[in-house]
Design a protein around this motif. Structure first.
Motif, mmCIF file in Angstrom:
data_model
loop_
_atom_site.group_PDB
_atom_site.id
_atom_site.type_symbol
_atom_site.label_atom_id
_atom_site.label_comp_id
_atom_site.label_asym_id
_atom_site.label_seq_id
_atom_site.Cartn_x
_atom_site.Cartn_y
_atom_site.Cartn_z
ATOM 1 N N SER A 127 23.857 7.737 11.139
ATOM 2 C CA SER A 127 22.819 6.883 11.711
ATOM 3 C C SER A 127 23.117 6.490 13.159
ATOM 4 C CB SER A 127 22.634 5.625 10.851
ATOM 5 O OG SER A 127 23.835 4.859 10.792
ATOM 6 N N PHE A 128 24.395 6.330 13.511
ATOM 7 C CA PHE A 128 24.736 6.033 14.905
ATOM 8 C C PHE A 128 24.226 7.139 15.830
ATOM 9 C CE2 PHE A 128 27.229 2.295 15.649
ATOM 10 C CZ PHE A 128 27.772 1.955 14.422
ATOM 11 N N ILE A 129 24.572 8.390 15.483
ATOM 12 C CA ILE A 129 24.218 9.520 16.335
ATOM 13 C C ILE A 129 22.712 9.756 16.307
ATOM 14 C CG2 ILE A 129 24.620 11.956 16.791
ATOM 15 C CD1 ILE A 129 27.059 10.125 17.175
ATOM 16 N N ALA A 130 22.132 9.702 15.104
ATOM 17 C CA ALA A 130 20.705 10.001 14.968
ATOM 18 C C ALA A 130 19.847 9.032 15.765
ATOM 19 C CB ALA A 130 20.309 9.977 13.493
ATOM 20 N N THR A 131 20.108 7.740 15.604
ATOM 21 C CA THR A 131 19.254 6.752 16.283
ATOM 22 C C THR A 131 19.572 6.640 17.765
ATOM 23 O OG1 THR A 131 20.751 4.955 15.592
ATOM 24 C CG2 THR A 131 18.873 5.433 14.173
ATOM 25 N N LEU A 132 20.789 7.019 18.162
ATOM 26 C CA LEU A 132 21.072 7.090 19.597
ATOM 27 C C LEU A 132 20.255 8.221 20.222
ATOM 28 C CD1 LEU A 132 22.739 5.933 21.937
ATOM 29 C CD2 LEU A 132 24.520 7.608 21.377
ATOM 30 N N GLY A 133 20.151 9.348 19.493
ATOM 31 C CA GLY A 133 19.354 10.461 19.985
ATOM 32 C C GLY A 133 17.872 10.145 20.014
ATOM 33 N N THR A 134 17.347 9.579 18.928
ATOM 34 C CA THR A 134 15.923 9.246 18.907
ATOM 35 C C THR A 134 15.599 8.135 19.912
ATOM 36 O OG1 THR A 134 16.269 7.680 17.080
ATOM 37 C CG2 THR A 134 15.660 9.948 16.495
ATOM 38 N N GLY A 135 16.554 7.227 20.121
ATOM 39 C CA GLY A 135 16.345 6.187 21.123
ATOM 40 C C GLY A 135 16.241 6.770 22.524
ATOM 41 N N SER A 136 17.053 7.785 22.815
ATOM 42 C CA SER A 136 16.964 8.439 24.115
ATOM 43 C C SER A 136 15.603 9.101 24.303
ATOM 44 C CB SER A 136 18.082 9.478 24.254
ATOM 45 O OG SER A 136 19.356 8.855 24.218
ATOM 46 N N ILE A 137 15.053 9.660 23.215
ATOM 47 C CA ILE A 137 13.710 10.236 23.279
ATOM 48 C C ILE A 137 12.687 9.150 23.610
ATOM 49 C CG2 ILE A 137 11.899 11.362 21.917
ATOM 50 C CD1 ILE A 137 14.133 12.782 20.363
ATOM 51 N N LEU A 138 12.830 7.987 22.968
ATOM 52 C CA LEU A 138 11.920 6.877 23.263
ATOM 53 C C LEU A 138 12.026 6.444 24.725
ATOM 54 C CD1 LEU A 138 12.332 4.581 20.114
ATOM 55 C CD2 LEU A 138 10.450 6.120 20.652
ATOM 56 N N TYR A 139 13.245 6.426 25.230
ATOM 57 C CA TYR A 139 13.443 6.036 26.626
ATOM 58 C C TYR A 139 12.779 7.041 27.570
ATOM 59 C CZ TYR A 139 15.857 4.104 30.701
ATOM 60 O OH TYR A 139 16.159 3.518 31.910
ATOM 61 N N ALA A 140 12.863 8.328 27.206
ATOM 62 C CA ALA A 140 12.209 9.355 28.003
ATOM 63 C C ALA A 140 10.689 9.181 27.966
ATOM 64 C CB ALA A 140 12.604 10.739 27.496
ATOM 65 N N LEU A 141 10.154 8.859 26.786
ATOM 66 C CA LEU A 141 8.709 8.625 26.675
ATOM 67 C C LEU A 141 8.279 7.431 27.521
ATOM 68 C CD1 LEU A 141 8.099 9.197 22.848
ATOM 69 C CD2 LEU A 141 7.299 10.634 24.743
ATOM 70 N N THR A 142 9.106 6.398 27.533
ATOM 71 C CA THR A 142 8.796 5.225 28.352
ATOM 72 C C THR A 142 8.725 5.591 29.827
ATOM 73 O OG1 THR A 142 9.927 3.809 26.736
ATOM 74 C CG2 THR A 142 9.519 2.875 28.912
ATOM 75 N N GLY A 143 9.691 6.383 30.278
ATOM 76 C CA GLY A 143 9.680 6.808 31.668
ATOM 77 C C GLY A 143 8.506 7.718 31.995
ATOM 78 N N TRP A 144 8.132 8.572 31.038
ATOM 79 C CA TRP A 144 6.997 9.476 31.260
ATOM 80 C C TRP A 144 5.687 8.700 31.369
ATOM 81 C CZ3 TRP A 144 3.211 11.068 27.372
ATOM 82 C CH2 TRP A 144 2.321 12.034 27.842
ATOM 83 N N ILE A 145 5.518 7.699 30.502
ATOM 84 C CA ILE A 145 4.277 6.908 30.511
ATOM 85 C C ILE A 145 4.150 6.099 31.793
ATOM 86 C CG2 ILE A 145 3.108 4.961 29.398
ATOM 87 C CD1 ILE A 145 4.261 6.022 26.730
ATOM 88 N N THR A 146 5.244 5.512 32.230
ATOM 89 C CA THR A 146 5.200 4.610 33.387
ATOM 90 C C THR A 146 5.529 5.302 34.706
ATOM 91 O OG1 THR A 146 7.530 3.994 33.126
ATOM 92 C CG2 THR A 146 5.897 2.691 31.913
ATOM 93 N N ASN A 147 6.080 6.527 34.600
ATOM 94 C CA ASN A 147 6.564 7.227 35.795
ATOM 95 C C ASN A 147 7.614 6.399 36.542
ATOM 96 O OD1 ASN A 147 6.638 9.504 37.463
ATOM 97 N ND2 ASN A 147 5.116 8.679 38.885
#
Length: 348
Positions: free
Chosen positions: A130-150
């Motif tokens: 769960s540490f590795i999995a949610t760290l990876g999915t969290g990074s995806i969320l962070y990328a989505l945040t940057g994509w939405i807001t530029n």
């Protein structure tokens, strides 16, 4: 030859249990009293209490959300990234897409729940820690945040946000900030789910011994996914409240809440029900942290004291949580045999 009994008397064990269960609550009262005596003109005032309740409501909600997977001995490190995306999406839908604020909030909360389910599926079916999995999915969320807001903030137009939307954070009830009542309501709901319903019993069994859970027929994978779904739902709610508080979409704000959330969740497992995560203990832990941060802030501490306080408290919380769990296990193993009188009394 009689069987030797435990060297600890029943009274000593009872006192030890009370200290373990309610020691953190007593520390809360002592901290409040100490800061009130040291800062009598500012700390024990209604304005200060209201400010603390308002400022710490979102960390408290996020700590309760982080606690849910911890019940199953899983960790959701994506909650900070999820909080950032949830509050940015709320602002994006209301400001840039011109959605009605209730619909935007509902979609964001449902989206958080869906992503929580995704986290659970990745952890349980892909068999990734769960540490590795949610760290990876969290990074995806962070990328989505940057994509939405530029990478830029989402700022409302000249007319601002709907007053009804900002009121979900700014309103008062009985003279206190309404977010404090959200925290109490969420705590009550989680207490009911975890302590009084089969769902909670199943989650605790999974957390204490997954193999035993499988042997008794508990669908472990399904209930772990439920836990992550609950965490995602709570993160969505916290994101909506953060948008109403900040009134802008800041793509980098979520990570600031990750460490305090885990400090509260882990420290909470040492109170009320020592040795296992629980909603009331998490509420007490968050209160201790809130009082401590407010007190050192009023003493004029430097900006770096807050992360230092959170980091040191996290280490203490992990150590205390581990000690409480080992103590409970040791007490069960060394519990003295009951006398016939005690057995008949228990049966009656």
């Amino acid at each position: 030859m009689t069987t030797p009994r435990s060297p600890r008397s029943p009274l000593a064990r009872r006192i030890g249990h009370l200290v373990g269960a309610y020691g953190l609550l007593a520390l809360t009262a002592l901290l409040f009293l100490a800061f009130s005596l040291a800062l009598p003109d500012t700390f024990p005032t209604l304005d200060n209490i209201s400010a603390v309740l308002s400022n710490q409501s979102i960390p408290a909600i996020l700590a309760l959300g982080a606690m849910i997977p911890i019940v199953t001995r899983k960790f959701d490190l994506s909650i900070g990234y999820g909080l950032g995306l949830a509050h940015v999406m709320t602002m994006q839908l209301i400001v840039n897409e011109a959605w009605s604020w209730p619909l935007a909030c509902l979609v964001v909360i449902l989206g958080g729940t869906v992503f929580g389910i995704f986290n659970g599926v990745v952890v349980e079916f892909a068999r990734i820690d769960s540490f590795i999995a949610t760290l990876g999915t969290g990074s995806i969320l962070y990328a989505l945040t940057g994509w939405i807001t530029n990478g830029a903030r989402i700022v409302p137009g000249p007319h601002g946000l709907p007053a009804a939307f900002t009121d979900i954070y700014d309103a008062r009830f009985l003279g206190l900030p309404v977010p404090a009542f959200y925290v109490l309501a969420l705590t009550a709901v989680l207490w009911l789910l975890l302590e009084r319903l089969p769902l909670g019993r199943y989650l605790y069994v999974i957390g204490s011994n997954p193999r035993t859970a499988d042997l008794v027929g508990i669908p472990t994978r399904r209930y772990v996914i439920y836990a992550f779904a609950g965490s995602g739902l709570v993160v969505g709610i916290a994101g909506v409240l953060l948008a109403a508080q900040q009134r802008i979409g800041n793509p980098s704000v979520g990570l600031d809440y990750l460490l305090p959330a885990f400090v509260g969740a882990l420290l909470g497992s040492t109170a009320i029900r020592p040795g296992r995560p629980n909603a009331l203990g998490t509420l007490v832990a968050v209160t201790v942290l809130a009082i401590g941060l407010a007190g050192i802030g009023q003493f004029g501490a430097q900006f770096w004291v807050t992360p230092l306080f959170n980091g040191v408290t996290l280490l203490i919380a992990v150590g205390m949580a581990g000690y409480a769990a080992r103590r409970q296990l040791r007490l069960r193993r060394t519990e003295p045999p009951r006398t016939p009188h005690e057995m008949s009394k228990a049966a009656s």
